[in-house]
Design a protein around this motif. Structure first.
Motif, PDB file in Angstrom:
ATOM      1  N   MET A   1      37.895  60.881  33.231  1.00 26.48           N
ATOM      2  CA  MET A   1      37.722  62.312  33.262  1.00 26.48           C
ATOM      3  C   MET A   1      36.731  62.724  34.341  1.00 26.48           C
ATOM      4  O   MET A   1      36.912  63.757  34.962  1.00 26.48           O
ATOM      5  N   ARG A   2      35.733  61.922  34.558  1.00 22.45           N
ATOM      6  CA  ARG A   2      34.732  62.274  35.571  1.00 22.45           C
ATOM      7  C   ARG A   2      35.368  62.385  36.950  1.00 22.45           C
ATOM      8  O   ARG A   2      35.069  63.303  37.701  1.00 22.45           O
ATOM      9  N   LYS A   3      36.268  61.460  37.302  1.00 20.40           N
ATOM     10  CA  LYS A   3      36.931  61.510  38.603  1.00 20.40           C
ATOM     11  C   LYS A   3      37.815  62.752  38.716  1.00 20.40           C
ATOM     12  O   LYS A   3      37.912  63.351  39.780  1.00 20.40           O
ATOM     13  N   ILE A   4      38.447  63.128  37.617  1.00 15.84           N
ATOM     14  CA  ILE A   4      39.275  64.344  37.618  1.00 15.84           C
ATOM     15  C   ILE A   4      38.377  65.562  37.824  1.00 15.84           C
ATOM     16  O   ILE A   4      38.664  66.426  38.655  1.00 15.84           O
ATOM     17  N   ASN A   6      35.578  65.726  39.251  1.00 17.11           N
ATOM     18  CA  ASN A   6      34.993  65.693  40.595  1.00 17.11           C
ATOM     19  C   ASN A   6      36.047  65.885  41.688  1.00 17.11           C
ATOM     20  O   ASN A   6      35.767  65.676  42.861  1.00 17.11           O
ATOM     21  N   PHE A   7      37.260  66.263  41.271  1.00 21.38           N
ATOM     22  CA  PHE A   7      38.368  66.531  42.203  1.00 21.38           C
ATOM     23  C   PHE A   7      38.699  65.333  43.097  1.00 21.38           C
ATOM     24  O   PHE A   7      39.030  65.487  44.263  1.00 21.38           O
ATOM     25  N   GLU A   8      38.587  64.122  42.530  1.00 18.75           N
ATOM     26  CA  GLU A   8      38.939  62.920  43.278  1.00 18.75           C
ATOM     27  C   GLU A   8      40.440  62.647  43.246  1.00 18.75           C
ATOM     28  O   GLU A   8      40.921  61.789  43.953  1.00 18.75           O
ATOM     29  N   TYR A   9      41.166  63.383  42.415  1.00 17.14           N
ATOM     30  CA  TYR A   9      42.616  63.248  42.334  1.00 17.14           C
ATOM     31  C   TYR A   9      43.254  64.578  42.690  1.00 17.14           C
ATOM     32  O   TYR A   9      42.789  65.637  42.276  1.00 17.14           O
ATOM     33  N   GLN A  10      44.339  64.506  43.444  1.00 17.58           N
ATOM     34  CA  GLN A  10      45.060  65.734  43.767  1.00 17.58           C
ATOM     35  C   GLN A  10      46.025  66.102  42.646  1.00 17.58           C
ATOM     36  O   GLN A  10      46.296  67.271  42.409  1.00 17.58           O
ATOM     37  N   TYR A  11      46.560  65.094  41.952  1.00 18.85           N
ATOM     38  CA  TYR A  11      47.520  65.302  40.869  1.00 18.85           C
ATOM     39  C   TYR A  11      47.059  64.563  39.627  1.00 18.85           C
ATOM     40  O   TYR A  11      46.479  63.492  39.716  1.00 18.85           O
ATOM     41  N   VAL A  12      47.351  65.139  38.473  1.00 14.69           N
ATOM     42  CA  VAL A  12      47.067  64.493  37.197  1.00 14.69           C
ATOM     43  C   VAL A  12      48.329  64.596  36.356  1.00 14.69           C
ATOM     44  O   VAL A  12      48.887  65.679  36.196  1.00 14.69           O
ATOM     45  N   VAL A  13      48.782  63.481  35.829  1.00 10.55           N
ATOM     46  CA  VAL A  13      49.950  63.444  34.948  1.00 10.55           C
ATOM     47  C   VAL A  13      49.439  63.099  33.559  1.00 10.55           C
ATOM     48  O   VAL A  13      48.676  62.152  33.394  1.00 10.55           O
ATOM     49  N   CYS A  14      49.854  63.895  32.571  1.00 13.13           N
ATOM     50  CA  CYS A  14      49.359  63.609  31.229  1.00 13.13           C
ATOM     51  C   CYS A  14      50.422  63.899  30.184  1.00 13.13           C
ATOM     52  O   CYS A  14      51.389  64.598  30.434  1.00 13.13           O
ATOM     53  N   SER A  15      50.198  63.358  29.020  1.00 14.23           N
ATOM     54  CA  SER A  15      51.113  63.545  27.898  1.00 14.23           C
ATOM     55  C   SER A  15      50.925  64.928  27.294  1.00 14.23           C
ATOM     56  O   SER A  15      49.986  65.657  27.619  1.00 14.23           O
ATOM     57  N   ASP A  16      51.808  65.276  26.387  1.00 19.91           N
ATOM     58  CA  ASP A  16      51.714  66.565  25.705  1.00 19.91           C
ATOM     59  C   ASP A  16      50.403  66.672  24.937  1.00 19.91           C
ATOM     60  O   ASP A  16      49.738  67.695  24.965  1.00 19.91           O
ATOM     61  N   ILE A  17      49.995  65.609  24.293  1.00 18.68           N
ATOM     62  CA  ILE A  17      48.761  65.641  23.508  1.00 18.68           C
ATOM     63  C   ILE A  17      47.560  65.808  24.427  1.00 18.68           C
ATOM     64  O   ILE A  17      46.695  66.635  24.163  1.00 18.68           O
TER      65      ILE A  17
END
Length: 96
Positions: A1-4, A6-17
């Protein structure tokens, strides 16, 4: 979560939950590959974008089996545009 965060990822894929349980600042777009069984979960998913007076967009891929769900969401007041992405452009289609 910290990397997310800190905008270290351009895309995030996650489940419905996960999409219902995390709040990530700066999400501009949500792409749904299916519709959830419970309509209120759809609001949680698309609500990830455009938070705190920011703008956001949500796109949902669908097929004929999803039309009933789409119509129910429209009846509940959600603005849904029917578009087709082809050859690099979005084309507005007839309403649902």
């Amino acid at each position: 979560m910290r990397k997310i965060e800190n905008f270290e990822y351009q895309y995030v894929v996650c489940s419905d939950i996960a999409s219902r349980g995390i709040d990530i600042e700066g999400v501009s777009h949500v792409i749904n590959v299916d519709f959830p069984i419970h309509l209120e979960y759809y609001y949680h998913r698309v609500g990830r974008s455009g938070r705190a007076n920011e703008t956001g967009e949500a796109y949902s891929l669908y097929d004929e089996t999803d039309l009933k769900t789409i119509r129910l969401l429209i009846e509940k007041g959600l603005e849904i545009n029917n578009v087709e992405y082809k050859n690099g452009t979005l084309k507005v289609l007839a309403p649902f």
